[in-house]
Structures are given as C-alpha cells and as structure tokens.
Design an enzyme around this catalytic site. Structure first.
Site, PDB file in Angstrom:
ATOM      1  N   ARG A 156      16.337 -20.994  15.766  1.00  0.00           N
ATOM      2  CA  ARG A 156      17.059 -22.008  16.412  1.00  0.00           C
ATOM      3  C   ARG A 156      16.218 -23.195  16.720  1.00  0.00           C
ATOM      4  O   ARG A 156      14.975 -23.051  16.831  1.00  0.00           O
ATOM      5  CB  ARG A 156      17.968 -21.638  17.579  1.00  0.00           C
ATOM      6  CG  ARG A 156      18.925 -20.666  17.153  1.00  0.00           C
ATOM      7  CD  ARG A 156      20.252 -20.513  18.359  1.00  0.00           C
ATOM      8  NE  ARG A 156      21.139 -19.675  17.990  1.00  0.00           N
ATOM      9  CZ  ARG A 156      22.194 -19.359  18.477  1.00  0.00           C
ATOM     10  NH1 ARG A 156      22.438 -20.079  19.681  1.00  0.00           N
ATOM     11  NH2 ARG A 156      23.056 -18.800  18.258  1.00  0.00           N
ATOM     12  N   TRP A 190      15.230 -16.966  17.568  1.00  0.00           N
ATOM     13  CA  TRP A 190      14.110 -17.666  17.726  1.00  0.00           C
ATOM     14  C   TRP A 190      14.034 -18.767  16.436  1.00  0.00           C
ATOM     15  O   TRP A 190      13.196 -19.651  16.637  1.00  0.00           O
ATOM     16  CB  TRP A 190      12.709 -16.840  17.225  1.00  0.00           C
ATOM     17  CG  TRP A 190      12.442 -15.879  18.352  1.00  0.00           C
ATOM     18  CD1 TRP A 190      12.614 -14.447  18.354  1.00  0.00           C
ATOM     19  CD2 TRP A 190      11.775 -16.248  19.819  1.00  0.00           C
ATOM     20  NE1 TRP A 190      12.081 -14.019  19.499  1.00  0.00           N
ATOM     21  CE2 TRP A 190      11.779 -15.039  20.352  1.00  0.00           C
ATOM     22  CE3 TRP A 190      11.656 -17.458  20.243  1.00  0.00           C
ATOM     23  CZ2 TRP A 190      11.145 -14.966  21.797  1.00  0.00           C
ATOM     24  CZ3 TRP A 190      11.250 -17.547  21.801  1.00  0.00           C
ATOM     25  CH2 TRP A 190      11.035 -16.230  22.358  1.00  0.00           C
ATOM     26  N   SER A 215      25.855  -8.264  14.091  1.00  0.00           N
ATOM     27  CA  SER A 215      24.736  -9.232  14.515  1.00  0.00           C
ATOM     28  C   SER A 215      23.434  -8.616  15.100  1.00  0.00           C
ATOM     29  O   SER A 215      22.648  -9.125  15.584  1.00  0.00           O
ATOM     30  CB  SER A 215      24.898 -10.417  15.246  1.00  0.00           C
ATOM     31  OG  SER A 215      26.055 -11.313  14.786  1.00  0.00           O
ATOM     32  N   HIS A 267      25.446 -23.042  27.286  1.00  0.00           N
ATOM     33  CA  HIS A 267      24.816 -21.811  27.558  1.00  0.00           C
ATOM     34  C   HIS A 267      24.612 -21.816  29.233  1.00  0.00           C
ATOM     35  O   HIS A 267      24.713 -20.629  29.736  1.00  0.00           O
ATOM     36  CB  HIS A 267      23.267 -22.065  27.146  1.00  0.00           C
ATOM     37  CG  HIS A 267      23.092 -22.021  25.681  1.00  0.00           C
ATOM     38  ND1 HIS A 267      23.785 -21.043  25.015  1.00  0.00           N
ATOM     39  CD2 HIS A 267      22.634 -22.674  24.723  1.00  0.00           C
ATOM     40  CE1 HIS A 267      23.625 -20.868  23.930  1.00  0.00           C
ATOM     41  NE2 HIS A 267      22.669 -22.234  23.565  1.00  0.00           N
ATOM     42  N   LEU A 295      24.171  -0.177  39.437  1.00  0.00           N
ATOM     43  CA  LEU A 295      24.614  -0.417  37.867  1.00  0.00           C
ATOM     44  C   LEU A 295      23.048  -0.493  37.334  1.00  0.00           C
ATOM     45  O   LEU A 295      22.318  -1.103  37.701  1.00  0.00           O
ATOM     46  CB  LEU A 295      25.239  -1.625  38.053  1.00  0.00           C
ATOM     47  CG  LEU A 295      25.367  -2.026  36.363  1.00  0.00           C
ATOM     48  CD1 LEU A 295      26.481  -1.470  35.993  1.00  0.00           C
ATOM     49  CD2 LEU A 295      25.840  -3.828  36.494  1.00  0.00           C
ATOM     50  N   SER A 354      18.990 -13.061  20.372  1.00  0.00           N
ATOM     51  CA  SER A 354      18.527 -11.992  19.438  1.00  0.00           C
ATOM     52  C   SER A 354      17.034 -12.393  18.774  1.00  0.00           C
ATOM     53  O   SER A 354      16.569 -13.615  18.950  1.00  0.00           O
ATOM     54  CB  SER A 354      19.690 -12.166  18.391  1.00  0.00           C
ATOM     55  OG  SER A 354      19.310 -13.107  17.623  1.00  0.00           O
ATOM     56  N   ASP A 409      28.757 -14.319  22.918  1.00  0.00           N
ATOM     57  CA  ASP A 409      28.967 -15.349  21.817  1.00  0.00           C
ATOM     58  C   ASP A 409      29.847 -16.628  22.150  1.00  0.00           C
ATOM     59  O   ASP A 409      30.834 -16.238  22.685  1.00  0.00           O
ATOM     60  CB  ASP A 409      29.107 -14.620  20.639  1.00  0.00           C
ATOM     61  CG  ASP A 409      28.686 -15.692  19.328  1.00  0.00           C
ATOM     62  OD1 ASP A 409      27.938 -16.480  19.500  1.00  0.00           O
ATOM     63  OD2 ASP A 409      28.973 -15.223  18.194  1.00  0.00           O
ATOM     64  N   ARG A 462      31.522  -9.131  13.920  1.00  0.00           N
ATOM     65  CA  ARG A 462      30.249  -8.627  13.429  1.00  0.00           C
ATOM     66  C   ARG A 462      29.210  -7.978  14.265  1.00  0.00           C
ATOM     67  O   ARG A 462      29.439  -8.680  15.654  1.00  0.00           O
ATOM     68  CB  ARG A 462      29.631  -9.670  12.242  1.00  0.00           C
ATOM     69  CG  ARG A 462      29.086 -10.809  12.972  1.00  0.00           C
ATOM     70  CD  ARG A 462      28.498 -11.803  11.987  1.00  0.00           C
ATOM     71  NE  ARG A 462      28.257 -13.204  12.634  1.00  0.00           N
ATOM     72  CZ  ARG A 462      29.088 -14.199  12.123  1.00  0.00           C
ATOM     73  NH1 ARG A 462      30.068 -14.159  11.181  1.00  0.00           N
ATOM     74  NH2 ARG A 462      28.875 -15.324  12.689  1.00  0.00           N
TER      75      ARG A 462
HETATM   76  C1  IPE Z   1      24.564 -12.808  18.477  1.00  0.00           C
HETATM   77  O1  IPE Z   1      24.928 -14.170  18.589  1.00  0.00           O
HETATM   78  C2  IPE Z   1      23.353 -12.963  19.426  1.00  0.00           C
HETATM   79  C3  IPE Z   1      23.766 -12.976  20.974  1.00  0.00           C
HETATM   80  C4  IPE Z   1      25.061 -13.308  21.402  1.00  0.00           C
HETATM   81  C5  IPE Z   1      22.700 -13.261  21.895  1.00  0.00           C
HETATM   82  P1  IPE Z   1      24.786 -15.087  17.491  1.00  0.00           P
HETATM   83  O2  IPE Z   1      25.628 -16.342  17.670  1.00  0.00           O
HETATM   84  O3  IPE Z   1      23.350 -15.376  17.228  1.00  0.00           O
HETATM   85  O4  IPE Z   1      25.128 -14.317  15.984  1.00  0.00           O
HETATM   86  P2  IPE Z   1      25.600 -14.907  14.493  1.00  0.00           P
HETATM   87  O5  IPE Z   1      24.604 -16.029  14.008  1.00  0.00           O
HETATM   88  O6  IPE Z   1      26.852 -15.580  14.754  1.00  0.00           O
HETATM   89  O7  IPE Z   1      25.837 -13.750  13.547  1.00  0.00           O
HETATM   90  C1  IPE Z   2      25.545 -17.232  22.354  1.00  0.00           C
HETATM   91  O1  IPE Z   2      26.233 -18.256  22.042  1.00  0.00           O
HETATM   92  C2  IPE Z   2      24.233 -17.295  23.125  1.00  0.00           C
HETATM   93  C3  IPE Z   2      23.035 -17.187  22.207  1.00  0.00           C
HETATM   94  C4  IPE Z   2      23.275 -16.606  20.950  1.00  0.00           C
HETATM   95  C5  IPE Z   2      21.982 -17.528  23.067  1.00  0.00           C
HETATM   96  P1  IPE Z   2      26.019 -19.205  20.506  1.00  0.00           P
HETATM   97  O2  IPE Z   2      24.775 -20.186  20.910  1.00  0.00           O
HETATM   98  O3  IPE Z   2      25.565 -18.312  19.594  1.00  0.00           O
HETATM   99  O4  IPE Z   2      27.294 -19.861  20.488  1.00  0.00           O
HETATM  100  P2  IPE Z   2      28.065 -20.351  18.998  1.00  0.00           P
HETATM  101  O5  IPE Z   2      27.898 -19.101  18.460  1.00  0.00           O
HETATM  102  O6  IPE Z   2      27.190 -21.152  18.344  1.00  0.00           O
HETATM  103  O7  IPE Z   2      29.294 -20.873  19.484  1.00  0.00           O
HETATM  104 MG    MG Z   3      26.871 -17.476  18.093  1.00  0.00          MG
END
Ligand code: IPE
Ligand code: IPE
Ligand code: MG
Length: 240
Positions: free
Chosen positions: A67, A65, A188, A33, A127, A61, A16, A186
């Site tokens: 987003r 979707w 998530s 990303h 792995l 996650s 994250d 958390r």
């Molecule tokens: C969790 O991160 C999902 C991934 C890292 C793929 P999110 O950024 O989606 O989670 P929340 O919204 O902070 O809980």
């Molecule tokens: C995690 O990074 C990657 C995915 C959930 C795809 P985020 O895109 O959630 O990054 P933040 O939490 O907004 O910084």
């Molecule tokens: Mg995030």
C-alpha cells in the site's frame, strides 16, 4: 445478547472495510483505520466476556506492505499508539498476547513494543489474543517448511501434528469460526492451513461499523451450524 450453548474456542477475524468506510464519508483512509481500531477494542472486550479461549485478528497482511507508504506508516503509528496506551489495561484483564507473521519487518520500536507486551502477558491465563501482523498464510507455510528442513525431521516422521508445530500458530487450536467484514468473500491469504474446517461468517458491515452486537450475532449463527468434518453427524458431534 445472552449466549447459551457451545461457544467457539477460537474465533478469527478479517477486519476489512476501513478504507471504504472513510471514503464513503469523504474522509482520508486513516480515519477509517482509527475508527476500526476503536471497534477492535470493543470486540476484544466482547470476546473476553463471551468466554472464548482465543481471538485472532488479521490487522496487517504481508501484501498490505504494497500500500502507499503514508498509509503504511500511519497504520504503524496507530499500532504503536494502541500498544503504548491500551495494552496495559488488557494485560491487567488477563489476556495472553502473541503475534503471528513476519513481525520483525515492522518498525523496530513497534516490534519492541510487541515483544514487551508478549513478555508482560506471558503468565496471564485469560483470553489468548493473537495479532496477525505482516502475516501471509503462504509465507507462514513456506517458513514452516524451511524450519522443518533445517531441523532434519525425517520424511516419515512428518505428519500433520508435527507440521503444525512449525507454524506461527503452534499451540493454538484451529479457528472454529472466521468472520470477515466488508462484504468481500475471500480469505486473502489468512490462516490457509488452519482454516481447513473453519466455519465462515461473512457480513457486508464495514469494520468501523462492526458492533459487539454483531459479534454476538456471529457467535449465535455459529451455534446453529452443523459441523461434520467429513463424517456423519453423530461421530462429528463427539469430536467437538
Ligand atoms: C485483508 O484485507 C487483510 C486485513 C484485513 C488485514 P485486504 O483488504 O488487504 O484484502 P483484499 O485486498 O481485499 O483481498
Ligand atoms: C482493513 O481495511 C484494514 C487493513 C487491511 C489494514 P482496508 O484498509 O482494507 O479497507 P478497504 O477494504 O479498503 O475498505
Ligand atoms: Mg480491504
């Protein structure tokens, strides 16, 4: 970093902080990303070196979707790029690849590439690399229940071991260690069933800054933990 002592069998990572990494630099989120994906490659290599049995990476996650469409489609393109250009190398290095989650919801070409990599890595014995894509823990549990009902398992025959065999993670051990970057503390919707007795490592580091050194630091911290599984220490030690 030299690691001695017990190595966790299965590490899972909530990768994250990509968006914040980019926003802090005035860049579009997709740049975060991209940098995150480069780190993922570095961490997979570190996992191979450390002798883990399994590494599960939360990449997308089921809630992701929701987003903005352009972020989702750019994430899918990034995944496609890596599947086409990086996975041959990983397969050569012995990884066994699989996915968890509703991967059939991904674009058809990405879904096809995932199945192809899975197929081509099937006979390897290195792995076990698990990508959680379109994954949600609640969703996984619900789908498991549907499968159980459809397969007419008798209520008295349903125990934890049987239930686990219907989860996407069937055949994998529970994660010993779950790492989450970016400062959020958390879960998530990640591995809800499987994380019952996992150890957690939270770090403020944003995923694009998460280095192999920090990965080894997390493993090292895991080695300092005392896992008890609700028992007294001497009995729990015998279980690990
Ligand atoms: C969790 O991160 C999902 C991934 C890292 C793929 P999110 O950024 O989606 O989670 P929340 O919204 O902070 O809980
Ligand atoms: C995690 O990074 C990657 C995915 C959930 C795809 P985020 O895109 O959630 O990054 P933040 O939490 O907004 O910084
Ligand atoms: Mg995030």
């Amino acid at each position: 970093m030299f690691l001695s002592g017990k190595i966790p069998k299965h590490v899972a990572i909530i990768m994250d902080g990509n968006g914040r990494w980019a926003e802090l630099r005035g860049l579009p989120r997709i740049e975060g990303h991209k940098r995150g994906a480069e780190r993922t490659r570095e961490i997979i290599t570190a996992a191979v070196e450390s002798g883990l049995d399994s590494l599960t990476l939360y990449a997308f996650s089921i809630e992701n979707w929701q987003r903005p469409e352009d972020e989702v489609s750019m994430l899918m393109k990034l995944l496609e790029y890596y599947l086409k250009n990086e996975f041959n190398n990983l397969i050569k290095r012995g990884i066994v690849f699989r996915t968890i989650g509703e991967t059939w919801r991904l674009p058809a070409n990405v879904h096809g590439l995932l199945r192809d990599v899975e197929e081509r890595s099937r006979d390897n014995n290195g792995l076990r690399l698990v990508l959680a894509l379109s994954y949600g823990g609640r969703n996984e549990i619900l789908r498991a229940i549907r499968k159980i009902i459809a397969s007419n398992v008798k209520p008295d025959d349903l125990n934890e071991r049987c239930f686990e065999s219907f989860l996407d993670t069937s055949g994998l051990s529970a994660p010993d260690l779950i790492i989450r970057s970016s400062g959020e503390k958390r879960i998530s919707n990640f591995l809800l069933w499987q994380s019952a007795y996992s150890e957690f490592y939270f770090t403020d580091t944003l995923w694009p800054d998460f280095t192999r050194d920090e990965f080894f630091l997390a493993l090292h911290e895991y080695q300092m933990r005392e896992r008890r599984f609700g028992m007294v220490q001497s009995k729990a030690a015998a279980r690990i």
